[in-house]
Design a protein around this motif. Structure first.
Motif, PDB file in Angstrom:
ATOM      1  N   CYS B 289       0.835  -1.188   0.000  1.00 35.62           N
ATOM      2  CA  CYS B 289       0.000   0.000   0.000  1.00 35.62           C
ATOM      3  C   CYS B 289       0.873   1.243   0.000  1.00 35.62           C
ATOM      4  O   CYS B 289       1.840   1.329   0.740  1.00 35.62           O
ATOM      5  CB  CYS B 289      -0.870  -0.056   1.243  1.00 35.62           C
ATOM      6  SG  CYS B 289      -1.624   1.473   1.625  1.00 35.62           S
ATOM      7  N   GLY B 300      -8.286  -2.897  -1.792  1.00 36.57           N
ATOM      8  CA  GLY B 300      -7.617  -1.636  -2.081  1.00 36.57           C
ATOM      9  C   GLY B 300      -8.011  -1.163  -3.464  1.00 36.57           C
ATOM     10  O   GLY B 300      -8.762  -1.821  -4.168  1.00 36.57           O
ATOM     11  N   CYS B 311      -5.583   3.067  -0.216  1.00 34.92           N
ATOM     12  CA  CYS B 311      -6.481   2.394   0.719  1.00 34.92           C
ATOM     13  C   CYS B 311      -7.912   2.872   0.634  1.00 34.92           C
ATOM     14  O   CYS B 311      -8.843   2.102   0.834  1.00 34.92           O
ATOM     15  CB  CYS B 311      -6.012   2.641   2.150  1.00 34.92           C
ATOM     16  SG  CYS B 311      -4.755   1.512   2.603  1.00 34.92           S
TER      17      CYS B 311
END
Lengths: 276, 413
Positions: B289, B300, B311
């Motif tokens: 991420c 995601g 996110c």
């Protein structure tokens, strides 16, 4: 963006509003005939009413030219017992459905070829939300009675798919407004899609409101899909494992109704002066 | 009350003052019982159960008045939907006054939390920052950002009040931050001012002119009394100034700033903005991420240009700077641009007309439109599709749903 948060439900009573798609353009070319489909759905509705004495079912038919209520289990006419060959509930539903279809057909005008033959999903969704929510907003002192009865809205929206996209892009704004209103009031929208391609509207609706979206593989066993996936009340959903979506399509193609490239760039529609 | 009875016995000369004295000795809560006997307006229906007091009609007429005033200006106005709003909260000595229960700052904090949630609900593409004024100095409490939780958490931790308030310092600070945002965004400041004075290091009129040149729209909600400098500031920059009378009025005033305001014509130039619409990754996928800098499983969004994972939406991609939104975020703002027309009331003369066949049930919820006595009850009608709706559906449709079910249910209307 986050999907709807889950609420704690204490009881398993539910009000189910079913949106039935009766678009003749789809049913004339589908592998499952409309009468077989109706027999699955009627059995499903009966089963819901049997699950709990206080459950209620409302059916709204989504046609090509109009939408209307065809069945309400809480109205007095539907409470009597079996009469002859089939229960009163089924006969009244079928009769009203037939009247609706005749009226719907009479309303159609000549359409140019190539237009997307979509049903009026936005209209029936708006009607369903009014039916559930308008009473609750205004009467805070009845809320004590209502806390036992969770207002569950489930759309058995069986969307057609002829050639082209099933979702009418002209309804996009109206459907999104209805979805956000449902999300705000914690009313989950479940969708069961019978056509051959995917419906981005239904996927988004179920994802945003916290409902279940499913596309049955084997249409002969439709009743089993309906019973195992869509008949679960909200209280049971906290411990029953329901099918999750593989991926939700949020792309701009749903806005513009045509294929967009991956690196989509959207003009900022809000910046243009709207037409007066 | 003993005192009141004593005074009554004491004499006729004081009789004119009796009423006031008797009432003056009573507390406010007791006064409501002597003046308005709400228990006398209760009614029973035929089975002996209490009928609810009909404040629904009152609520509905208030709602329609409000709606009409909002829509009395032109129906289609260009509005700024990408808003960058700074909330300036005055944490001076005056904010700990207790004329609002339990204290001004507690009331402010509670309603700012509600406002932030409502703001992000109605303007998902906008961003908010919080600035506080304490001891004559302005601090930036949270940077401008799009996540409501971070702002609310930061605000709830720092609510101590002391010192003086300084309007010029706050405006200078906000001006410095808002000059950095892109030109398509609308710059706004909402000042919640409790003090009756301001301690400024220089000439505040210069600062006001600077804000005006930077196209910042400043609005003020005062909790004390009306001040000339706030009024001048709002007039110069095109904002609104209002003073709250009590807690519920304050809540109403602050929530009025949640829907997007009309854009000022010469400032709002039409532009094309590049935005990305990421797809949500499948549940089981694993990727690193870009905002947390660690590996995460599933759930995601992938940037369409550089394929980095984010996110939550809406956000700016950390790697390539593309604004990432999902189409529901844009769709949430449509009802501001295409509002639904208000429904017309059905006049009683129309209802009593025997020639006109009245629709028996509300089109939206199928509840009966007739009173228990089989007379036509209050109803409203949509000007386009001519279907009748009950008052509950009318309120729900205009406040939450923004679609007319009648218009949407007919393809060829």
């Amino acid at each position: 963006m986050a999907s709807a948060p889950s609420k704690l439900y204490a009881d398993d009573v539910s009000l189910v509003v079913v949106l039935l798609d009766t678009n003749p353009f789809f049913w004339s070319s589908s592998s499952l005939s409309f009468s077989q489909f109706l027999s699955h759905v009627l059995a499903f509705l009966n089963a819901i009413l049997t699950l709990n004495q206080l459950n209620q079912v409302v059916v709204i038919a989504t046609g090509y030219n109009s939408c209307d209520y065809v069945f309400d289990s809480s109205s007095d006419l539907n409470r009597s017992f079996e009469n002859g060959r089939m229960p009163v509930m089924c006969s009244s539903l079928l009769q009203k459905l037939e009247e609706f279809l005749i009226k719907d057909e009479q309303l159609s005008k000549e359409e140019p070829e190539g237009k997307i033959k979509s049903s009026l999903f936005s209209g029936s969704l708006s009607m369903a939300l009014c039916c559930i929510l308008s009473g609750v907003l205004m009467l805070p002192y009845f809320f004590d009675i209502l806390t036992d009865i969770q207002r569950v809205f489930r759309s058995g929206a069986l969307h057609p798919h002829p050639r082209g996209s099933p979702d009418g892009p002209e309804q996009y704004v109206a459907i999104m407004n209805a979805i956000f209103s449902a999300q705000r009031s914690s009313v989950p929208i479940d969708s069961c899609y019978l056509g051959s391609q995917n419906s981005a509207f239904l996927q988004q609706a179920s994802y945003i409101t916290g409902g279940v979206h499913h596309k049955p593989q084997n249409l002969d066993g439709l009743f089993q899909y309906l019973m195992t996936i869509f008949a679960t009340d909200l209280h049971s959903r906290s411990f029953i494992h329901l099918p999750k979506p593989v991926g939700v399509d949020f792309r701009a193609s749903s806005v513009f109704g045509q294929a967009q490239s991956e690196a989509a760039s959207a003009s900022d529609k809000k910046r243009k002066t709207p037409e007066t | 009350m003993n005192n009141g009875a004593g005074r009554r016995i004491n004499g006729g000369a004081e009789e004119d003052d009796d009423e006031d004295d008797v009432n003056g000795d009573l507390d406010a809560w007791e006064r409501t019982y002597t003046d308005e006997r709400s228990w006398e307006s209760l009614q029973e229906d035929e089975s002996g159960m209490l009928r609810p007091i009909d404040n629904q009609a009152l609520y509905h007429s208030q709602y329609r008045r409000r709606l009409r005033s909002l829509l009395s200006t032109a129906a289609r106005i260009q509005k700024g939907l990408i808003r960058y709003l700074y909330i300036v909260i005055d944490l001076s000595r005056a904010a700990s006054e207790m004329d609002f229960r339990p204290s001004r700052i507690a009331v402010i904090a509670k309603h700012v939390e509600t406002f932030i949630r409502e703001f992000f609900y109605q303007n998902p593409l906008s961003q908010v920052g919080i600035v506080t004024i304490k001891d004559g100095v302005a601090h930036c409490l949270t940077d401008i950002g799009g996540s409501p939780e971070s702002h609310i958490n930061a605000l709830m931790k720092k609510l101590e009040c002391s010192g003086d308030s300084s309007l010029q310092n706050a405006l200078d600070l906000v001006d410095g931050y808002l000059n950095q945002i892109p030109s398509y965004g609308h710059r706004e400041v909402l000042i919640l001012y409790s003090a009756l004075s301001t301690c400024d290091p220089g000439d505040i009129m210069d600062t006001i002119q600077k804000c005006r040149k930077s196209k910042i729209r400043c609005s003020v909600i005062g909790l004390a009394a009306e001040m000339f400098i706030c009024k001048h500031l709002c007039q110069e920059t095109g904002g609104t100034y209002s003073v709250a009378l009590d807690e519920s009025h304050f809540k109403e005033l602050i929530l009025e700033h949640a829907p997007p305001p009309p854009a000022i014509a010469e400032f709002a130039v039409a532009n094309l903005i590049k935005m990305g619409f990421p797809q949500r990754a499948a549940e089981g996928s694993i990727s690193i991420c870009s905002c947390h800098k660690e590996a995460k499983v599933g759930a995601g969004y992938t940037c369409p240009r550089c394929k980095a994972r984010a996110c939550e939406l809406p956000t700016e991609c950390c790697v390539c700077g593309l604004t990432l939104v999902s189409s529901p975020h844009l769709a949430r703002s449509y009802h501001h641009l295409f509002p639904i027309a208000p429904f017309d009331e059905v006049t009683s003369s129309h209802l009593n007309n025997p020639n006109c066949k009245l629709q028996r049930n509300c089109f939206g919820c199928q509840q009966s439109l007739l009173d228990p006595g089989n007379k036509p009850g209050p109803a409203v009608v949509c000007p386009k599709c001519k279907w009748y709706f009950c008052l509950d559906c009318d309120i729900y449709i205009h406040e939450s749903l923004h679609n007319c079910p009648g218009c949407d249910s007919l393809r060829h209307s």
